[in-house]
Design an enzyme around this catalytic site. Sequence first.
Site, PDB file in Angstrom:
ATOM      1  N   ASP A  87      51.346  11.489 -26.569  1.00 17.09           N
ATOM      2  CA  ASP A  87      50.067  11.101 -25.590  1.00 17.09           C
ATOM      3  C   ASP A  87      50.754  10.089 -24.630  1.00 17.09           C
ATOM      4  O   ASP A  87      51.231   9.094 -25.269  1.00 17.09           O
ATOM      5  CB  ASP A  87      48.859  10.719 -26.239  1.00 17.09           C
ATOM      6  N   ASP A 104      47.261  11.393 -20.446  1.00 13.86           N
ATOM      7  CA  ASP A 104      45.573  10.919 -20.231  1.00 13.86           C
ATOM      8  C   ASP A 104      45.249  10.854 -19.115  1.00 13.86           C
ATOM      9  O   ASP A 104      45.675  10.016 -18.014  1.00 13.86           O
ATOM     10  CB  ASP A 104      45.643   9.586 -21.135  1.00 13.86           C
ATOM     11  N   GLU A 164      45.569  15.886 -18.950  1.00  8.24           N
ATOM     12  CA  GLU A 164      44.337  15.765 -19.242  1.00  8.24           C
ATOM     13  C   GLU A 164      43.395  15.619 -17.763  1.00  8.24           C
ATOM     14  O   GLU A 164      43.530  14.729 -17.248  1.00  8.24           O
ATOM     15  CB  GLU A 164      43.969  14.684 -20.191  1.00  8.24           C
ATOM     16  N   HIS A 216      39.304  15.555 -29.316  1.00  8.17           N
ATOM     17  CA  HIS A 216      38.635  14.267 -29.887  1.00  8.17           C
ATOM     18  C   HIS A 216      37.847  13.785 -29.061  1.00  8.17           C
ATOM     19  O   HIS A 216      37.208  12.620 -29.441  1.00  8.17           O
ATOM     20  CB  HIS A 216      39.881  13.389 -30.263  1.00  8.17           C
ATOM     21  N   ASP A 217      37.288  14.205 -27.885  1.00  9.06           N
ATOM     22  CA  ASP A 217      36.279  13.685 -27.226  1.00  9.06           C
ATOM     23  C   ASP A 217      34.953  14.687 -26.956  1.00  9.06           C
ATOM     24  O   ASP A 217      34.084  14.173 -26.424  1.00  9.06           O
ATOM     25  CB  ASP A 217      36.846  13.648 -25.629  1.00  9.06           C
TER      26      ASP A 217
HETATM   27  C1  NOJ Z   1      40.657  10.205 -22.659  1.00 11.02           C
HETATM   28  C2  NOJ Z   1      41.009  10.351 -23.989  1.00 11.02           C
HETATM   29  O1  NOJ Z   1      40.942  11.757 -24.410  1.00 11.02           O
HETATM   30  C3  NOJ Z   1      39.818   9.576 -24.526  1.00 11.02           C
HETATM   31  O2  NOJ Z   1      39.829   9.378 -26.070  1.00 11.02           O
HETATM   32  C4  NOJ Z   1      39.869   7.999 -24.163  1.00 11.02           C
HETATM   33  O3  NOJ Z   1      38.836   7.353 -24.571  1.00 11.02           O
HETATM   34  C5  NOJ Z   1      40.144   7.998 -22.469  1.00 11.02           C
HETATM   35  N1  NOJ Z   1      40.910   8.870 -21.991  1.00 11.02           N
HETATM   36  C6  NOJ Z   1      40.305   6.752 -22.271  1.00 11.02           C
HETATM   37  O4  NOJ Z   1      42.066   6.592 -22.202  1.00 11.02           O
END
Ligand code: NOJ
Length: 530
Positions: free
Chosen positions: A100, A201, A264, A325-326
Amino acid sequence: MIDNFRWWQSGVLYQIYPRSFQDSDGDGVGDLRGIIARLPYLRELGVDALWLSPVFPSPMADFGYDISDYTGIDPLFGAMADFDALVAAAHAQGLKVILDLVPNHTSDRHPWFIESRSSRNNPKRDWYIWRDGQGSGPPNNWLSEFGGSAWQFDEASGQYYYHAFLRSQPDLNWRNPDVREAMHEVMRFWLRRGVDGFRVDVMWHLIKDAQFRDDPPNPDFMAGMPPYQELSHIHSTDRPEVQDIVAGLRRVMDEFEDRVLIGEIYLPPEKLTAYYGKNLDGAQLPFNFSLIGTPWTAQSVGDLIDRYEKVLPQGAWPNWVLGNHDRMRLASRIGEDQARLAAMLLLTLRGTPTLYYGDEIGMTQVTIPPDRVRDPWEKNLPGRGLGRDGCRTPMQWDQSRHAGFTNGEPWLPLGDDFARRNVAAETADKTSMLNLYRALLDLRRKRPELAVGSYRRILQDGDLLVYQREHQGRGLIVALNFGSHIIPLPKDLNGQILLSNFMDRLNCPVPIDFTLRGAEGVVILPDSPG
Ligand code: NOJ
């Protein structure tokens, strides 16, 4: 590798949330040695590459997405020697390793920010986004994804800095060439260590409007949505200039052989495609999350696939994601039965699939008692259902205490179903979700048309979606029932059923008057490929 396709096109990616995969030292948090111990599981599952959420030194305000040293390993996860051992072991087992990269922001404890903050004329001042306020308020109306203004006033220097996420995650200033160069060096550091790619990210956040114009109100905002959605983020995100930055990241990747750049990006397909770059000089895989937000019906999923396929630039490679994970766990979002259908969809669509750890055993969203909440988003905006801890709970390996994840106290509670929903139990059960994933991955490996073939929708009628995948004259048909009732299949569909997601019709002829049960999906080898 199939024909001229790269590994990241024909392969399957698997996301590991390192805190929650496998603990090796009893501190209740997963680590690199733990992942090494589980590589045989992943190889046997049949995936091709692991993407690790951040493992770098971090105060862990956002669990590693707040980095204080880009070229180290946080002691919680192990040492650099463990990381090197992981890359070597993964490669020895035919698995690629993707890291990442979090280039949009650092931790406020990163030495760059400490310097930047120290005075207005520090040479690193311009590495971050500092502005004077307007009147008694912040420079403009930009919002933080985690709630409230994205601007934080710094008493000592009398200016505001911008943070798209937590206040302890200041955004870097990508208009500054020194920032670009520093981050390119970070990439080279890991690429030289053998890393096969990066998931970048919040790629669409990387650069903000040079004039700092206010974001306009979002006309689609409705009560109950996260406050961040009150505005349309047309000035604070997805600026046209971002493409130049992405191309710069890609050039660094291309200094090395056969690496992959993944972005992402939470944008609709029509906007996402820009991230492939002009002449495909951008990300090879701008993550396509649209299945996560689409109503789970044959019609909307079928339409989405067509819409995405239609806007893909010539030569751009598609990809599909069902969870991360989000976002709420797949099995809780659409239900356990439909999650089995989703597995078949994901692994039979054209494009690179990304699996989220635990989805292959059907892990569900775990309810976290208030005193065990860890996610800063939930802590900032309690009770709004935004918490992400529930999809980040420890991997359920077996029915022993703490599910084989740790000998200590797990950092998040385990799902209370772990005694029955775990890798060991599902391995023993022929019809389990895990064995379905294994069978799908195996079929995808054996049948190149599933991995790299063309996609053509054959039929969408009510709850039924039928499509064909074809490669070099070999074709397969996939038929999926998104409803809960029995549906007859068209009479002219003759051939062999290679796989049903019920795991009970394997390699048998398509019966006369063939019907699909509720939430059933099948892969059929037709008598005639046309
Ligand atoms: C995206 C990530 O997937 C998430 O987990 C994170 O909180 C935010 N970006 C900030 O980096």
